[in-house]
Design a protein around this motif. Sequence first.
Motif, PDB file in Angstrom:
ATOM      1  N   ARG A 146      45.248  47.442  37.447  1.00  0.00           N
ATOM      2  CA  ARG A 146      43.801  47.388  37.236  1.00  0.00           C
ATOM      3  C   ARG A 146      43.127  46.494  38.277  1.00  0.00           C
ATOM      4  NH1 ARG A 146      42.914  47.303  30.690  1.00  0.00           N
ATOM      5  NH2 ARG A 146      44.281  49.081  30.237  1.00  0.00           N
ATOM      6  N   ILE A 147      43.777  45.389  38.569  1.00  0.00           N
ATOM      7  CA  ILE A 147      43.193  44.461  39.555  1.00  0.00           C
ATOM      8  C   ILE A 147      43.078  45.125  40.910  1.00  0.00           C
ATOM      9  CG2 ILE A 147      43.539  42.301  40.817  1.00  0.00           C
ATOM     10  CD1 ILE A 147      44.915  41.205  38.290  1.00  0.00           C
ATOM     11  N   ILE A 148      44.141  45.789  41.362  1.00  0.00           N
ATOM     12  CA  ILE A 148      44.102  46.384  42.701  1.00  0.00           C
ATOM     13  C   ILE A 148      43.250  47.650  42.741  1.00  0.00           C
ATOM     14  CG2 ILE A 148      46.324  45.392  43.336  1.00  0.00           C
ATOM     15  CD1 ILE A 148      47.586  48.140  42.961  1.00  0.00           C
ATOM     16  N   SER A 149      42.807  48.130  41.570  1.00  0.00           N
ATOM     17  CA  SER A 149      41.894  49.282  41.555  1.00  0.00           C
ATOM     18  C   SER A 149      40.500  48.867  42.003  1.00  0.00           C
ATOM     19  CB  SER A 149      41.823  49.895  40.151  1.00  0.00           C
ATOM     20  OG  SER A 149      41.093  49.060  39.255  1.00  0.00           O
ATOM     21  N   VAL A 150      40.243  47.556  42.002  1.00  0.00           N
ATOM     22  CA  VAL A 150      38.955  47.029  42.446  1.00  0.00           C
ATOM     23  C   VAL A 150      38.939  46.996  43.969  1.00  0.00           C
ATOM     24  CG1 VAL A 150      37.396  45.038  42.423  1.00  0.00           C
ATOM     25  CG2 VAL A 150      38.704  45.636  40.370  1.00  0.00           C
ATOM     26  N   SER A 151      37.924  47.571  44.563  1.00  0.00           N
ATOM     27  CA  SER A 151      37.809  47.602  46.015  1.00  0.00           C
ATOM     28  C   SER A 151      37.802  46.189  46.582  1.00  0.00           C
ATOM     29  CB  SER A 151      36.518  48.320  46.416  1.00  0.00           C
ATOM     30  OG  SER A 151      36.343  48.298  47.813  1.00  0.00           O
ATOM     31  N   GLY A 152      38.703  45.926  47.519  1.00  0.00           N
ATOM     32  CA  GLY A 152      38.779  44.602  48.127  1.00  0.00           C
ATOM     33  C   GLY A 152      39.848  43.717  47.512  1.00  0.00           C
ATOM     34  N   ALA A 153      40.396  44.133  46.383  1.00  0.00           N
ATOM     35  CA  ALA A 153      41.453  43.357  45.722  1.00  0.00           C
ATOM     36  C   ALA A 153      42.794  44.020  45.999  1.00  0.00           C
ATOM     37  CB  ALA A 153      41.206  43.264  44.217  1.00  0.00           C
ATOM     38  N   GLY A 154      43.520  43.495  46.958  1.00  0.00           N
ATOM     39  CA  GLY A 154      44.802  44.078  47.323  1.00  0.00           C
ATOM     40  C   GLY A 154      45.948  43.500  46.516  1.00  0.00           C
TER      41      GLY A 154
END
Length: 199
Positions: free
Chosen positions: A73-81
Motif C-alpha cells: 500500500r505504501i509503495i502504491s503512493v506515487s513517490g514512495a518507493g
Amino acid sequence: MIAFVNGIVEAIEENAAVIDTGAVGFRVFMSPAALSTLSVGGQIKIHTYLRVGEDIMDLYGFLSAEELSMFRRIISVSGAGPKAGLAILSVLRPPEFALAVVTGDFKAITRAQGVGPKLAQKIVLELKDKLENSDFLRTSSDEAQGHFAPPAASDSEAVQALCALGYTQTEAARAVGAVKGDTVSELVKNALKILAQNL
C-alpha cells in the motif's frame, strides 16, 4: 511470483539477508528492525515482494503477511518507493502506521529515514480512505500481544487531552483505543497507564 522464501539465514548484510533455501541463495532486502531479529544459521520464513524493473530485480522481505500488505500500500503512493516503505515499517508497525494515517499524524511517518513532510502528507492523503479495520490489529510478530482499534469519535476528547500533555496524536490514539472508560477522564487516566508502561 515469489510469495515467500523459507530457509536458513546464510548471512546478514547492512540492508539485506541472504537466505539459503537448499539449492538457491536469495538476497532479500529487509528493514533494519526486521534484520535485527534474524540470526545466522536460524530457520526463517520471509514473505516477499519481487520488484522487477528495466535493469533491476530486487526481492524485499517481511516477517509477516501484514507487513507485506502494508508495504504494498505504501509503495502504491506515487513517490514512495521500496526504500521509503522499508524505512516506514522499520519505525512503525503496520497497526501503528495505520493509526498515523487515519489520525493524520504525518509527523510520525517522517521519523522514517528519507521520508520528508511532503511525502508523509501525500501518503496520509492517498491511503486514509483505503485502510480496513484489520489494518489496526496487532499481529503475532508484534512484541505485545492483543489488539487495538482506532478510537471512536466519542474518544476524540481524550485523544486531544493526551496531545495537550505532550503525546503525539498517534501515541494518544493508540492508547485511547486500547482502553475502556465511561468518561473522558477515565479514558485519559487508563490511557496514561499504558503510555507510562511504554516509556
